[in-house]
Design a protein around this motif. Structure first.
Motif, PDB file in Angstrom:
ATOM      1  N   LEU A 155      44.463  39.376  39.251  1.00 19.18           N
ATOM      2  CA  LEU A 155      44.650  38.075  39.870  1.00 19.18           C
ATOM      3  C   LEU A 155      45.946  38.103  40.668  1.00 19.18           C
TER       4      LEU A 155
ATOM      5  N   VAL B  86      36.761  34.994  35.786  1.00 26.96           N
ATOM      6  CA  VAL B  86      36.703  35.429  37.186  1.00 26.96           C
ATOM      7  C   VAL B  86      35.308  35.096  37.698  1.00 26.96           C
TER       8      VAL B  86
ATOM      9  N   ALA C 146      41.304  36.415  43.209  1.00 29.10           N
ATOM     10  CA  ALA C 146      41.063  37.659  42.482  1.00 29.10           C
ATOM     11  C   ALA C 146      41.034  38.819  43.476  1.00 29.10           C
TER      12      ALA C 146
END
Length: 399
Positions: free
Chosen positions: A166, A217, A255
């Motif tokens: 991230l 995610v 991400a």
């Protein structure tokens, strides 16, 4: 009438002319030698400067992203994954298991923050001659074989590195609406939205939401300029969100899914490239530094204690050995990759143009992480090898 006597007129004799020409030739030869020496010194200095400059940029790029490996909010990936599958979620998987995560395409396997691909024949103690004309290698020339994302892009004989994490800057979550089909809408401050798009030509579709206990995610349609919310895309049979996040406690991040490799630029010169996936099938390719001829990596593996990395690096292995195999097909390999706490990195950088031929320079050998590299015959480019070790700050001591 008498005429005054004319003064005697004398010309230049042949001997004097030849002496003058000889002196002139010697002077011209000296000037040519001075010019040639100055030009050679300039070429050598220019080549060395370009090599040093390029190496600084290349090392800086790699170090910066390597140190981000394992960043998933306020705790790292080991902490999330070793606590149990419920703490870490890949929304596009069909289940919250290692096998389901490994079944995703390589650029979506965020449960493995780092994975390397070792160029065959470049282990410690190996020797190879650098080709006069570098060429793109076949995927099978790496161990494990290159995934489709980067196959057909990398120069043979150079390692490839995949990083997933991230981004360092996130925005506070202001709202969380679970929505239908476990596809929530996540609200955030519109004024902070540009942070999520910074440095990208397009809009990010890979996002992550995290607090200090959970991280998910997920894939989104993208974040439009001025938007204050984003919706997760959850397909049929996919896991979606298994945890709800509270506004004020969670943050939204971009991400990052990155591949570093040596490729060929439009003029056929080797260069350091960064392939960044911004979403499923959506990527941006950046040429970072021209002249990077080869990358070599070795990975320091931490021991474990009480289901956490100790931070003590007890083993160092290249990709494909020491348990660092193909994480996409082995749960054990994925677990070992999550124990990497340090990376030994080496690169060989050459000047864009030929430099002056210096005694002992042509055919000189260079060593990068124990690999002996010899330029091809007649290659007079300036070169230098650089090595460094990067400690992964999100990996050591369980952090």
């Amino acid at each position: 009438m008498s005429h005054p006597a004319r003064p005697a007129v004398r010309g230049v004799s042949l001997v004097e002319l030849m002496v003058a020409l000889a002196i002139g030739a010697v002077l011209m030869l000296g000037l040519v030698q001075i010019f040639a020496a100055s030009r050679a010194a300039y070429q050598l200095s220019e080549g060395a400067s370009r090599v040093q400059e390029g190496s600084r940029f290349a090392v800086d790029y790699l170090q910066r992203d390597l140190r981000m490996a394992g960043h998933f909010g306020c705790v790292n990936d080991q902490t999330h994954l070793l606590q149990g599958p419920a703490t870490f979620t890949l929304a596009s998987a069909t289940a919250g298991t290692e096998a389901a995560y490994n079944a995703l395409p390589a650029h979506q396997q965020f449960h493995i923050s780092m994975q390397g691909y070792e160029a065959n024949g470049t282990g410690s103690g190996a020797a190879r001659t650098l080709p006069a004309t570098p060429s793109i290698g076949d995927a099978s020339q790496w161990t494990p074989a290159l995934p489709p994302e980067v196959a057909g892009r990398a120069v043979a004989g150079s390692d490839v590195l995949a990083l997933r994490f991230l981004a360092p800057d996130g925005v506070p979550v202001t709202g969380f609406n679970p929505g239908a089909g476990n596809a929530p809408t996540i609200g955030f401050d519109a004024e902070r939205g540009p942070v999520l798009r910074a440095g990208l030509a397009g809009t990010p579709q890979f996002l992550g939401v995290a607090d200090c206990s959970f991280v998910t995610v997920f894939t989104s349609p993208g974040i439009a300029e001025g938007s204050s919310s984003v919706e997760a895309v959850v397909g049929a049979g996919q896991l979606g969100f298994r945890n709800h996040f509270e506004p004020g406690n969670a943050q939204l991040f971009r991400a990052e899914s990155i591949f570093y490799y040596v490729g060929l630029n439009p003029v056929g010169e080797p260069a350091l490239y960064r392939l960044r996936y911004t979403g499923p099938g959506s990527s941006e390719v950046e040429e970072l530094v021209e002249g990077v001829e080869t990358l070599q990596f070795a990975y320091g593996i931490s021991g474990t204690s009480a289901n956490r990395p100790t931070g003590y690096i007890g083993e160092v292995h290249p990709a494909g050995s020491g348990g660092l195999g193909n994480a996409a097909t082995s749960e054990a390999a994925a677990a070992t990759w999550r124990l990497v706490g340090a990376v030994h990195m080496g690169l060989l950088v050459r000047s864009p143009n030929p430099a002056a031929v210096v005694r002992g320079e042509e055919g000189s050998e260079y060593h990068v992480l124990g690999v002996q590299l010899t330029p091809s015959a007649g290659d007079t480019r300036a070169r230098n090898a650089y090595e460094t070790t990067v400690a992964l700050r999100n990996r050591l001591f369980g952090n």
